[in-house]
Design a protein around this motif. Structure first.
Motif, mmCIF file in Angstrom:
data_model
loop_
_atom_site.group_PDB
_atom_site.id
_atom_site.type_symbol
_atom_site.label_atom_id
_atom_site.label_comp_id
_atom_site.label_asym_id
_atom_site.label_seq_id
_atom_site.Cartn_x
_atom_site.Cartn_y
_atom_site.Cartn_z
ATOM 1 N N GLU A 137 -7.487 -3.861 4.726
ATOM 2 C CA GLU A 137 -8.015 -3.140 5.929
ATOM 3 C C GLU A 137 -7.404 -4.043 7.193
ATOM 4 O O GLU A 137 -7.001 -5.314 7.077
ATOM 5 N N PHE A 138 -7.268 -3.291 8.236
ATOM 6 C CA PHE A 138 -6.586 -3.979 9.571
ATOM 7 C C PHE A 138 -7.627 -4.864 10.012
ATOM 8 O O PHE A 138 -8.966 -4.460 10.168
ATOM 9 N N GLN A 142 -1.500 -10.657 7.024
ATOM 10 C CA GLN A 142 -2.190 -11.040 8.384
ATOM 11 C C GLN A 142 -2.894 -9.908 9.098
ATOM 12 O O GLN A 142 -3.108 -9.884 10.199
ATOM 13 N N GLY A 143 -3.503 -9.104 8.282
ATOM 14 C CA GLY A 143 -4.487 -8.120 8.664
ATOM 15 C C GLY A 143 -3.733 -6.922 9.614
ATOM 16 O O GLY A 143 -4.297 -6.406 10.424
ATOM 17 N N ARG A 144 -2.483 -6.586 9.191
ATOM 18 C CA ARG A 144 -1.708 -5.788 10.186
ATOM 19 C C ARG A 144 -0.567 -5.304 9.237
ATOM 20 O O ARG A 144 -0.205 -5.750 8.293
ATOM 21 N N MET A 145 0.133 -4.183 9.443
ATOM 22 C CA MET A 145 1.355 -3.533 8.959
ATOM 23 C C MET A 145 2.478 -4.231 9.451
ATOM 24 O O MET A 145 2.787 -4.292 10.741
ATOM 25 N N LEU A 146 3.310 -4.863 8.488
ATOM 26 C CA LEU A 146 4.607 -5.747 9.018
ATOM 27 C C LEU A 146 5.835 -4.682 8.914
ATOM 28 O O LEU A 146 6.558 -5.018 9.800
ATOM 29 N N ALA A 147 5.810 -4.005 7.806
ATOM 30 C CA ALA A 147 6.880 -2.940 7.727
ATOM 31 C C ALA A 147 6.575 -1.863 6.867
ATOM 32 O O ALA A 147 5.394 -1.620 6.206
ATOM 33 N N HIS A 148 7.361 -0.792 6.993
ATOM 34 C CA HIS A 148 7.027 0.347 6.062
ATOM 35 C C HIS A 148 8.469 0.915 5.719
ATOM 36 O O HIS A 148 9.346 0.888 6.185
ATOM 37 N N GLN A 149 8.336 1.667 4.583
ATOM 38 C CA GLN A 149 9.506 2.561 4.220
ATOM 39 C C GLN A 149 9.040 3.857 3.470
ATOM 40 O O GLN A 149 7.948 4.103 2.882
ATOM 41 N N VAL A 174 0.898 -1.212 -0.086
ATOM 42 C CA VAL A 174 -0.001 -0.018 -0.018
ATOM 43 C C VAL A 174 0.887 1.388 -0.086
ATOM 44 O O VAL A 174 1.797 1.298 0.787
ATOM 45 N N VAL A 175 0.678 1.962 -0.927
ATOM 46 C CA VAL A 175 1.696 3.307 -1.084
ATOM 47 C C VAL A 175 0.494 4.518 -0.832
ATOM 48 O O VAL A 175 -0.250 4.535 -1.605
ATOM 49 N N GLU A 176 0.730 5.121 0.173
ATOM 50 C CA GLU A 176 0.226 6.383 0.562
ATOM 51 C C GLU A 176 0.898 7.764 0.399
ATOM 52 O O GLU A 176 1.903 7.933 0.688
ATOM 53 N N VAL A 177 0.258 8.698 -0.502
ATOM 54 C CA VAL A 177 1.054 10.000 -0.877
ATOM 55 C C VAL A 177 0.324 11.069 -0.065
ATOM 56 O O VAL A 177 -0.988 11.279 -0.542
ATOM 57 N N VAL A 178 0.855 11.752 0.732
ATOM 58 C CA VAL A 178 -0.011 12.805 1.581
ATOM 59 C C VAL A 178 0.847 14.028 1.542
ATOM 60 O O VAL A 178 2.039 14.170 1.699
ATOM 61 N N GLY A 179 0.006 15.263 1.335
ATOM 62 C CA GLY A 179 0.336 16.646 1.052
ATOM 63 C C GLY A 179 0.270 17.123 2.524
ATOM 64 O O GLY A 179 -0.308 16.538 3.398
#
Length: 259
Positions: A113-114, A201-208, A65-70
């Motif tokens: 979704e979580f 598995q219904g959760r965030m495992l890592a992010h960058q 999932v890639v989220e771009v936020v201003g």
């Protein structure tokens, strides 16, 4: 731990390490990678939008999932209403904590979704973040949020794009993905936070995280500097541009009419 006479203490150490480290899986794989190309977009005189390539890697068996936020800024909107049978401005509404740009891309056909927790992205998450003040009642906030979202989506500044990240076949436990981020012509200059979240598995495992810069250059940058630093001169230049543009348009339309 004391070694026994028969020298069988190694199995105990191995069992202890296995329990400590836990089972191997997506979360134990290599860290995800995120790359933007280009990582800076220039807004020039004839800017009509741009496409930024998003690519990277993630553990096999997970979803990207890639989220771009201003950045957030207070926006001022005029509320329209009927007065004496005519539509006119009847007040002002301030919109708080709304990002200047919001885009969400996913490698799945449905945005993940979580499980058992609030999902931190998507329009539902924005609904909990954005607030209003001014000429409206508390019971009207849901209505105006939907209208505000419709305005932003119409300008292509807010978008949710499932299945926009295309994945390759797994190699050595990793999956490569890539997609295109479409920046609209109305994208404001600034720095945008880009976060890759690896979900499983219904959760965030890592992010960058990465940063995308949108910068005004050339004539638009000159006008922007004038507006901030020399308001009177900017007004004169704006009037001059309007006069020249009107003259050119009149000449072109006159030429077409003559034929």
């Amino acid at each position: 731990m004391r070694r026994s006479n028969n020298g069988l203490w190694w199995p105990g150490v191995t069992l202890f390490l296995a329990l400590l480290l836990g089972p191997a899986g997506p979360a134990a794989a290599a860290s995800p990678e995120l790359r933007l190309s280009p990582n800076q977009v220039d807004i020039g005189t004839f800017f009509e939008g741009a496409a930024v390539k998003i690519e990277g890697t993630m553990p096999a068996g997970t979803t990207a999932v890639v989220e771009v936020v201003g950045s957030e800024a207070t926006e001022h909107l005029l509320r329209k209403g009927r007065r004496g049978g005519l539509w006119m401005s009847v007040g002002e509404i301030q919109v708080h904590h709304a990002p200047s740009l919001y885009m969400l891309l996913s490698s799945a056909a449905k945005i993940p979704e979580f499980t058992g927790a609030a999902t931190p992205w998507g329009f539902a998450a924005l609904a909990k973040q954005v607030t209003f003040s001014g000429s409206l009642q508390p019971q009207e906030e849901d209505k105006f949020f939907q209208e505000f979202m419709g305005l932003k989506q119409g300008e292509r500044l807010y978008r949710v794009m499932p299945d926009a990240l295309h994945t390759s076949a797994p190699q050595k436990g990793q999956v490569a993905f890539q997609g295109m981020l479409p920046l609209p012509a109305k994208v404001p200059p600034g720095q945008y936070k880009v976060r890759l979240a690896v979900v499983g598995q219904g959760r965030m495992l890592a992010h960058q995280d990465a940063v995308l810069t949108v910068k005004m250059v050339g004539f638009p940058a000159t006008l922007s500097n004038l507006a901030r630093q020399q308001g009177l001169l900017y007004g004169l230049v704006a009037v001059l541009i309007a006069i020249i543009t009107g003259f050119i348009m009149g000449f072109l339309f006159k030429g077409k009419t003559a034929h």
